[in-house]
Write an enzyme that holds these catalytic residues in place. Structure first.
Site, mmCIF file in Angstrom:
data_model
loop_
_atom_site.group_PDB
_atom_site.id
_atom_site.type_symbol
_atom_site.label_atom_id
_atom_site.label_comp_id
_atom_site.label_asym_id
_atom_site.label_seq_id
_atom_site.Cartn_x
_atom_site.Cartn_y
_atom_site.Cartn_z
ATOM 1 N N CYS A 97 0.821 -1.231 0.000
ATOM 2 C CA CYS A 97 0.000 0.000 0.000
ATOM 3 C C CYS A 97 0.846 1.269 0.000
ATOM 4 O O CYS A 97 0.656 2.164 -0.833
ATOM 5 C CB CYS A 97 -0.969 -0.015 1.171
ATOM 6 S SG CYS A 97 -0.221 0.082 2.811
ATOM 7 N N HIS A 135 -2.663 1.321 6.752
ATOM 8 C CA HIS A 135 -3.000 1.205 5.333
ATOM 9 C C HIS A 135 -3.176 2.595 4.744
ATOM 10 O O HIS A 135 -3.594 3.530 5.440
ATOM 11 C CB HIS A 135 -4.285 0.398 5.146
ATOM 12 C CG HIS A 135 -4.557 0.038 3.712
ATOM 13 N ND1 HIS A 135 -3.852 -0.945 3.043
ATOM 14 C CD2 HIS A 135 -5.442 0.544 2.801
ATOM 15 C CE1 HIS A 135 -4.303 -1.040 1.794
ATOM 16 N NE2 HIS A 135 -5.253 -0.130 1.623
ATOM 17 N N HIS A 161 -5.640 1.883 -4.492
ATOM 18 C CA HIS A 161 -4.743 1.350 -3.462
ATOM 19 C C HIS A 161 -4.343 -0.077 -3.800
ATOM 20 O O HIS A 161 -4.939 -0.731 -4.665
ATOM 21 C CB HIS A 161 -5.419 1.408 -2.081
ATOM 22 C CG HIS A 161 -6.569 0.446 -1.921
ATOM 23 N ND1 HIS A 161 -6.730 -0.360 -0.821
ATOM 24 C CD2 HIS A 161 -7.631 0.168 -2.729
ATOM 25 C CE1 HIS A 161 -7.822 -1.086 -0.941
ATOM 26 N NE2 HIS A 161 -8.393 -0.782 -2.086
#
Length: 355
Positions: free
Chosen positions: A271, A319, A331
């Site tokens: 990520c 994240h 993402h």
């Protein structure tokens, strides 16, 4: 004589074999019904099975733990990379220092030889014995100059040796820290791999329908939770700057490439690796980890998010994705998935940062 035949239950009086089978079958069905919870009226068979819900919760927890461990790994890897460069520079400095010391030693050796060849007895005695006092005085002046130069070179050698020792100590310290970081990297790598392997084993226990339902839930809100309040209006406005627009173009170009933990492009990403890579394509350096990216600019309210802003998720900032407008982020979600578009409110948001 005693019988060795297996004992059999004596049938109840008047009960035939088919009747006994019927009784046993009914008893088994009753036991199964007692062990199974009653399904609500109108529910589809197998819908909302506690086992699937429990598995999904455990999978989510393992993926979150793996992301935390991955970002920790990324942070250690970033520090190790910087330290590795410092070690290389320190070792180069040691090599240059050793070369300087060697050169000074050779120079001192040459001066000592010249002094020896000019005469090794006391200068006053040589003046009394010489037949050419003027010539001797000239030589003595030369020897004196050589001696002065020799002392200067000696001082330079001592300073160079001291500096060399300091450089060696510095290089040794950096090497020790690098070794410690590399061991930490191995530990973090094993931690991530264990969690991801455990998550995959649980995913394999889900049926195809349950996996599809899990994927739908992941892409439309966080496991059935209410969407975040204050989501950006449709369209999302324009990027906040030219570099943000370039980063958005880069992150969109990565859609479809695989997730790989610890990867920062160009062919696979985790990520924070994805968002860092996208901004690098725009000529802007941002930190490697999602935790550091949360502080890599000005934080703005979610309702004011613009394309190029970093959307950081969960309280531990484990994240991150990039807002691209229209209520969407791009993402790198988790292992087995590819870089993709998802709703910005797919999971709890902790910050929106504008680099």
């Amino acid at each position: 004589m005693a019988s060795h035949r297996s004992p059999r239950r004596t049938p109840l009086p008047g009960q035939s074999w088919p009747a006994r089978v019927t009784v046993l079958s009914a008893a088994a069905a009753g036991a199964a019904a007692a062990l199974s919870p009653a399904a609500p009226a109108g529910a589809e068979p197998g819908a909302g099975k506690p086992a699937a819900k429990s598995l999904n919760a455990r999978i989510d927890r393992l993926y979150e733990q793996a992301e935390v461990a991955t970002e920790k790994y990324n942070g250690v890897a970033e520090r190790a990379g910087k330290l590795r460069k410092q070690v290389t520079n320190a070792q180069d400095a040691v090599a240059r220092g050793q070369s300087e010391v060697n050169e000074l030693r050779n120079s001192l050796g040459g001066l000592a030889g010249a002094q020896y060849r000019s005469g090794g007895i006391d200068p006053t005695l040589r003046l009394l014995l010489t037949e050419d006092p003027d010539g001797f005085l000239d030589k003595a002046a030369t020897v004196d100059r050589i001696g002065t130069r020799q002392m200067l070179k000696l001082r330079q050698l001592r300073a160079a040796q001291h500096d060399l020792e300091q450089r060696r100590d510095e290089a040794a310290g950096k090497l020790a820290r690098l070794d410690s970081l590399q061991k930490a990297l191995k530990r973090e790598k094993k931690s991530v791999q264990r969690k991801l392997a455990a998550a995959q084993r649980l995913v394999n226990k889900l049926s195809a329908d349950e996996r599809a339902a899990r994927e739908r839930a992941a892409r439309h809100g966080h496991r059935g939770e209410a969407p975040e309040d204050g989501l950006p209006a449709g369209g999302g406005g324009k990027a906040s700057s030219a570099r943000a627009a370039s980063a958005v173009a880069a992150v969109k170009s990565a859609v479809g490439r695989p997730y790989a933990w610890g990867a920062a492009g160009p062919y696979s990403f985790d990520c924070s690796g994805l968002t860092q890579w996208a901004y690098k394509q725009a000529g802007t350096a941002i930190p490697r980890t999602s935790q550091a990216q949360r502080s890599a600019g000005r934080q703005v309210p979610l309702g004011q998010a613009r394309p190029g802003d970093l959307v950081v998720y969960r309280d531990d900032a484990s994240h991150v994705g990039m807002y691209v407008g229209g209520g969407q982020v791009v993402h790198a979600p988790y292992p087995g998935a590819k870089v993709r578009y998802d709703p910005v409110g797919m999971m709890p948001i902790s910050a929106v940062t504008r680099p």
